[in-house]
Design an enzyme around this catalytic site. Structure first.
Site, PDB file in Angstrom:
ATOM      1  N   ALA A   1      -9.693   5.360   4.702  1.00 62.95           N
ATOM      2  CA  ALA A   1      -9.521   6.531   5.587  1.00 62.95           C
ATOM      3  C   ALA A   1     -10.756   7.406   5.683  1.00 62.95           C
ATOM      4  CB  ALA A   1      -8.341   7.402   5.157  1.00 62.95           C
ATOM      5  N   GLY A   2     -11.023   7.868   6.924  1.00 61.21           N
ATOM      6  CA  GLY A   2     -12.040   8.877   7.167  1.00 61.21           C
ATOM      7  C   GLY A   2     -13.402   8.378   7.565  1.00 61.21           C
TER       8      GLY A   2
ATOM      9  N   ASN B   1      -9.079   1.251  10.235  1.00 57.56           N
ATOM     10  CA  ASN B   1      -8.366   0.861  11.441  1.00 57.56           C
ATOM     11  C   ASN B   1      -8.926   1.600  12.650  1.00 57.56           C
ATOM     12  OD1 ASN B   1      -4.815   0.763  12.412  1.00 57.56           O
ATOM     13  ND2 ASN B   1      -6.609  -0.029  13.418  1.00 57.56           N
ATOM     14  N   THR B   2      -8.764   2.925  12.671  1.00 51.61           N
ATOM     15  CA  THR B   2      -9.146   3.721  13.830  1.00 51.61           C
ATOM     16  C   THR B   2     -10.589   3.511  14.289  1.00 51.61           C
ATOM     17  OG1 THR B   2      -7.544   5.402  13.132  1.00 51.61           O
ATOM     18  CG2 THR B   2      -9.157   6.053  14.792  1.00 51.61           C
TER      19      THR B   2
ATOM     20  N   GLY C   1      -8.205   8.995  10.143  1.00 55.98           N
ATOM     21  CA  GLY C   1      -8.494   9.024  11.569  1.00 55.98           C
ATOM     22  C   GLY C   1      -9.507  10.047  12.031  1.00 55.98           C
TER      23      GLY C   1
ATOM     24  N   LYS D   1       0.862  -1.171   0.000  1.00 53.18           N
ATOM     25  CA  LYS D   1       0.000   0.000   0.000  1.00 53.18           C
ATOM     26  C   LYS D   1       0.906   1.231   0.000  1.00 53.18           C
ATOM     27  CE  LYS D   1      -3.022   2.730   2.976  1.00 53.18           C
ATOM     28  NZ  LYS D   1      -3.652   2.849   4.301  1.00 53.18           N
TER      29      LYS D   1
END
Length: 259
Positions: A187-188, A209-210, A161, A100
């Site tokens: 993301a986001g 992830n977050t 995040g 990635k």
């Protein structure tokens, strides 16, 4: 859903959930959340891995014996040269030939650098990597990355995040419409509703992830996100009704109106 598989770089996946391994409160919760997610692809920052002894690495040892696809990322790279060097180290250590590409120069927003990302993608494709670049939600750069040989393209829904959700669904829709490779939202995202919305736009999968690792109950959240991916995908395949300005009776009562 069993026949609705996803193929990237010649590998067929049954799960459309790509999950990150960082930020979890402890290894036990991490492992249980990954299991609850049903994810087959795991991503992690190469700079957090002990490349000299991957079998003893504090992250990877907890995943030993499982049949996962590793997607190491170049987080921390500030230009194409650094990203390429990191990717080469990961492959040389025997981790994976999937990579990635993640290149950020602004520490406050962590938004990807599209020019350096394109340069790194072109080089790594030439070297035989299966490249999944993380980029902005710009339809033009996403198409350029595909043309450069990316196996999948991963536009962000919002800065990493933040949990802001999809800031520009119109652009994501255009990206999907023009794509000839899988589009993975990366993301986001913050909630199951964000995930379902992304899947209903037609993306091929979601990387996060977050939102899982930092949830009050990461294991339960991982399961929720997995179900949202499945629901959103089914909704997309089923085809939603068109939006109309005025109401129409679902019972067809118009036909029975008194003359």
């Amino acid at each position: 859903m069993h026949t609705d598989s996803l193929t990237i770089g010649g590998r067929t996946l049954t799960s459309r959930f790509f999950i990150g391994t960082g930020l979890f409160p402890n290894p036990y919760v991490q492992k249980e959340a990954i299991k609850a997610s049903g994810a087959e692809v795991l991503t992690f920052a190469i700079r957090r891995i002990n490349l000299a002894s991957t079998e003893d690495d504090s992250i990877l040892q907890h995943l030993e014996g499982e049949n996962y696809v590793y997607l190491p990322n170049t987080s921390g790279a500030r230009n194409a040269d650094e990203a390429v060097r990191i990717a080469r180290l990961a492959r040389a250590s025997g981790l994976s030939d999937w990579i990635k590409v993640e290149i950020s120069v602004n520490e406050r927003t962590l938004l990807p650098d599209p020019i350096e990302t394109l340069k790194a993608t072109e080089q790594l494709v030439k070297e035989g990597f299966t490249v999944l670049p993380y980029t902005s939600d710009d339809p033009v750069i996403c198409k350029r990355l595909e043309e450069a040989g990316a196996a999948a393209v991963m536009p962000g829904a919002a800065p990493i995040g933040t949990g802001l959700g999809i800031l520009n669904p119109y652009n994501l829709g255009l990206i999907v419409e023009e794509a000839g490779v899988p589009i993975i939202v990366d993301a986001g995202l913050g909630s199951a509703s964000d995930v379902a919305q992304a899947m209903e736009l037609g993306v091929s999968g979601v990387l996060m992830n977050t939102p899982v690792a930092k949830a009050k109950d990461p294991v339960r959240m991982a399961r929720a996100m997995s179900l949202a991916i499945e629901a959103g995908r089914l909704s997309y395949l089923a085809g939603r009704i068109g939006k109309k300005r005025y109401a129409s009776a679902s019972s067809g009562l118009d036909a029975f109106k008194l003359k």
